[in-house]
Motif scaffolding. Sequence first.
Motif, PDB file in Angstrom:
ATOM      1  N   PRO A  59       0.678  -1.355  -0.115  1.00 21.52           N
ATOM      2  CA  PRO A  59       0.264  -0.463   0.273  1.00 21.52           C
ATOM      3  C   PRO A  59       1.084   1.482  -0.136  1.00 21.52           C
ATOM      4  CG  PRO A  59      -0.145  -1.430   1.745  1.00 21.52           C
ATOM      5  CD  PRO A  59       0.543  -1.687   1.478  1.00 21.52           C
ATOM      6  N   PHE A  60       0.239   2.547  -0.563  1.00 17.81           N
ATOM      7  CA  PHE A  60       0.882   3.444  -0.203  1.00 17.81           C
ATOM      8  C   PHE A  60       0.966   3.844   0.962  1.00 17.81           C
ATOM      9  CE2 PHE A  60       0.781   8.429  -0.148  1.00 17.81           C
ATOM     10  CZ  PHE A  60       1.834   8.389  -1.139  1.00 17.81           C
ATOM     11  N   GLU A  61       0.499   3.794   2.089  1.00 18.41           N
ATOM     12  CA  GLU A  61       0.971   4.554   3.081  1.00 18.41           C
ATOM     13  C   GLU A  61       2.696   3.569   3.046  1.00 18.41           C
ATOM     14  OE1 GLU A  61       0.089   6.701   4.821  1.00 18.41           O
ATOM     15  OE2 GLU A  61      -1.401   7.522   3.499  1.00 18.41           O
ATOM     16  N   GLU A  62       2.819   2.490   3.138  1.00 16.25           N
ATOM     17  CA  GLU A  62       3.915   1.784   3.813  1.00 16.25           C
ATOM     18  C   GLU A  62       4.908   2.313   2.343  1.00 16.25           C
ATOM     19  OE1 GLU A  62       5.027  -3.088   3.455  1.00 16.25           O
ATOM     20  OE2 GLU A  62       3.147  -2.702   4.289  1.00 16.25           O
ATOM     21  N   VAL A  63       4.690   2.731   1.768  1.00 20.12           N
ATOM     22  CA  VAL A  63       5.929   3.139   0.712  1.00 20.12           C
ATOM     23  C   VAL A  63       6.734   4.348   0.711  1.00 20.12           C
ATOM     24  CG1 VAL A  63       6.241   0.677   0.166  1.00 20.12           C
ATOM     25  CG2 VAL A  63       4.971   2.372  -1.225  1.00 20.12           C
ATOM     26  N   LYS A  64       5.801   5.664   1.116  1.00 16.55           N
ATOM     27  CA  LYS A  64       5.684   6.931   0.642  1.00 16.55           C
ATOM     28  C   LYS A  64       6.940   7.678   1.063  1.00 16.55           C
ATOM     29  CE  LYS A  64       2.819   8.397   4.671  1.00 16.55           C
ATOM     30  NZ  LYS A  64       1.621   9.732   4.644  1.00 16.55           N
TER      31      LYS A  64
END
Length: 408
Positions: free
Chosen positions: A352-357
């Motif tokens: 998910p985006f939140e994990e890699v932002k």
Amino acid sequence: MRNPSNKRRTTLSKPALAFAVGVIGLSQIGCEANDWVGANDQPAPVTPSDFVDESNPSPTVSNTSTTQDTADGPGTSDLPPGPVRPISPAEQTFVVNAMIGHINGEAVYAGQILEPIEAQLAAIGRREGREAFLEAAVPLVYGRLNEVVLNQLVLGEAERDLGERDRQRLDVLVQRERDEKLRYYGQGSLAAAQANYEAETGRTLAEHLRDYREQWTVRRYIEMTVRPKVVVNPRDVERYYDDNLDDFNRPGSRVLRLIIAPDPYSADVVRERLDAGVDFEQLARDENLNRYLPAAAGLFNGGDPISSDFGVAEVHAALADLDKGGVVGPIYANDRHWFVQIVAYSPAVDTPFEEVKNQIEEQLRAEQFKFYLDRFRAELIERGSYTPMNLMMEKLVTIAEARFDSEQ
């Protein structure tokens, strides 16, 4: 080695010149390819007098010109008039500390450029042929020269940018570094620290402190001038994630090997041999037991991984829980007896985006910083004050060829 009194010009041959221009991209650092040659396409001659330290009129290359003794002149000898014994290659001396130019008004010596790459040049020099030496040595020497020029230009600007408070802070930091080395290497004794540090590192403590001061100065300047240009906003991060969605979210994939037995009896034989420890690939090559590409050892899809449904529901379901090396079968489906081996397996990725932002933001910042740093370096090379690269290179190549080329 070549006798310095030889009048042959040491110049870059056409093949070596073409190679150098192609490899190191002279025009990218403010030195056009045609700067390597003089008027009418004739390189400027290089002579031993070019290696004279301007602060000391005595030449730094030993005098190897031929002389003769005469019966009525100074140095009278019993020998008949004529040239003396030629100087052997072992007696020829080329001092690496010959001055080759200036950077920011400071003299640059050949040793600064050649000594760190001496072992590489010596290895290159053992190759046969002058062309081979030049083609390998020129880009190596040029890369080192460019590094030294750039570092000195950056250091010059960085030192000019230091304010009084910066200098005071730097003095404190250098003193702390000195005190730490004294404690660690000499237990407070300067003489012991100097001796122990040099024995361990091959460098003097004074050289370390000089480098420490210069590195801090340059790092501060880069952080003050280049870092502020780096700007990454949340929208940039989101756009990168969307543009590279396949890297963050992709299905699992497998490389499969198949055995399709022709009948129930053959299927039983395959199962028995697998249970007995016979290699799956070996059985897959047996034309009597496998009807699926035995010549290719049953590799499915040419050995390329698949990430979609296998196409046979019963087989696909049986593969769901298999990892690399796993074997399943026999599975009876579509009037066939299937055996499947997982040759290679890549698990599904669902990020998910939140994990890699934060990771994406750091990457974008690093890429921007490199872009602005490269541009800063290019501008510095263009506007910096230094002897033209081609002039310094002519002298460096002459010295390197004479010292390291075994053909000379």
